[in-house]
Design an enzyme around this catalytic site. Structure first.
Site, PDB file in Angstrom:
ATOM      1  N   GLY A  36       0.784  -1.227   0.000  1.00  0.00           N
ATOM      2  CA  GLY A  36       0.000   0.000   0.000  1.00  0.00           C
ATOM      3  C   GLY A  36       0.817   1.278   0.000  1.00  0.00           C
ATOM      4  O   GLY A  36       1.842   1.399  -0.687  1.00  0.00           O
ATOM      5  N   TYR A  86     -12.183   2.035  14.524  1.00  0.00           N
ATOM      6  CA  TYR A  86     -11.094   2.461  13.643  1.00  0.00           C
ATOM      7  C   TYR A  86     -10.950   3.983  13.685  1.00  0.00           C
ATOM      8  O   TYR A  86      -9.845   4.523  13.807  1.00  0.00           O
ATOM      9  CB  TYR A  86     -11.364   2.006  12.208  1.00  0.00           C
ATOM     10  CG  TYR A  86     -10.370   2.559  11.203  1.00  0.00           C
ATOM     11  CD1 TYR A  86      -9.095   2.017  11.092  1.00  0.00           C
ATOM     12  CD2 TYR A  86     -10.713   3.628  10.373  1.00  0.00           C
ATOM     13  CE1 TYR A  86      -8.179   2.531  10.180  1.00  0.00           C
ATOM     14  CE2 TYR A  86      -9.808   4.144   9.469  1.00  0.00           C
ATOM     15  CZ  TYR A  86      -8.548   3.587   9.372  1.00  0.00           C
ATOM     16  OH  TYR A  86      -7.650   4.110   8.472  1.00  0.00           O
TER      17      TYR A  86
END
Length: 234
Positions: free
Chosen positions: A40, A198
């Site tokens: 990523g 999150y």
């Protein structure tokens, strides 16, 4: 989409690539740590840093994946300076071991990019009895930054080159729990971590960055040349 192609004051947009943003920059002589560098954003950051001459230390939990990324970088850029070191941000012991081993190398540290994170994982406690997502996304980076800050200060003072600490957060930080971070309930979850969980870890990133910026601003008055930034992604 128009939103992503609109250029800001810098001349770049959300769709600008890392190569476009760093075009013409010579990073020779600089050393950077990139966490979560096995894929990523972290892998691309490592690749482009190396392309610009920066000595990159990839902090990765999965050494096999990390070595593969390094090999790909070096294959395309034989002159690249890239090292891979094991780093599990969800384990305080691993963070301390990484920082100790890094400092023992005697390497300078100009740039620290706190990028690693998990988005969707079962809710469970880390080895340190902290909910694993919060431990990985925030606590591990908080500790890592503290352990390496003196090295960055020494590098900045010795080289007279301003350092950079970059904390990767998310626009999701705006959508945490109504009270922000549930400090007294970090571990009180079952099943899978939800979006609020999150988002509160990303809010913690922003709060950490803001306080770090405040403290470093004071330190800069006594010529400690380190700046802070945080990056938000969608």
């Amino acid at each position: 989409m128009w939103l992503f192609s609109k250029k800001g004051p810098s001349g770049f947009s959300s769709s600008s690539t890392a190569e476009e943003v760093t075009q013409g920059i010579d990073g020779t002589g600089l050393t950077a740590i990139v966490t979560g560098a096995s894929g990523g954003i972290g892998a691309e950051t490592s690749r482009v840093f190396a392309l610009r001459g920066v000595h990159v230390i990839m902090g990765v939990r999965n050494m096999v994946a990390g070595v593969k990324v390094k090999e790909a970088i070096v294959k395309d850029n034989p002159a690249a300076k890239v090292d891979v070191m094991e780093l599990d941000l969800g384990s305080m012991a691993s963070v301390k071991k990484f920082a100790s081993e890094y400092k023992s190398t005697g390497l300078a540290l100009n740039i620290l990019i706190n990028n690693a994170g998990v988005l969707d994982s079962p809710s469970k406690l880390s080895q340190d009895n902290i909910e694993l997502m919060f431990a990985t996304n925030h606590i591990g980076h908080f500790l890592l930054t503290n352990l390496l800050l003196d090295t960055m200060k020494e590098t900045a003072q010795r080289s007279n080159v301003e350092g950079r600490i970059i904390i990767v957060s998310s626009l999701g930080h705006r959508y945490s729990y109504p009270e922000g971070i549930r400090f007294d309930k970090i571990n009180e979850r079952s099943g899978s971590c939800g979006p609020f969980d999150y988002n509160q870890s990303k809010l913690a990133n922003v709060l950490h960055a803001n306080e770090l910026a405040r403290r470093l601003k004071v330190l800069r008055k006594i010529s400690t040349n380190i700046s802070w930034y945080y990056i938000l992604y969608f």
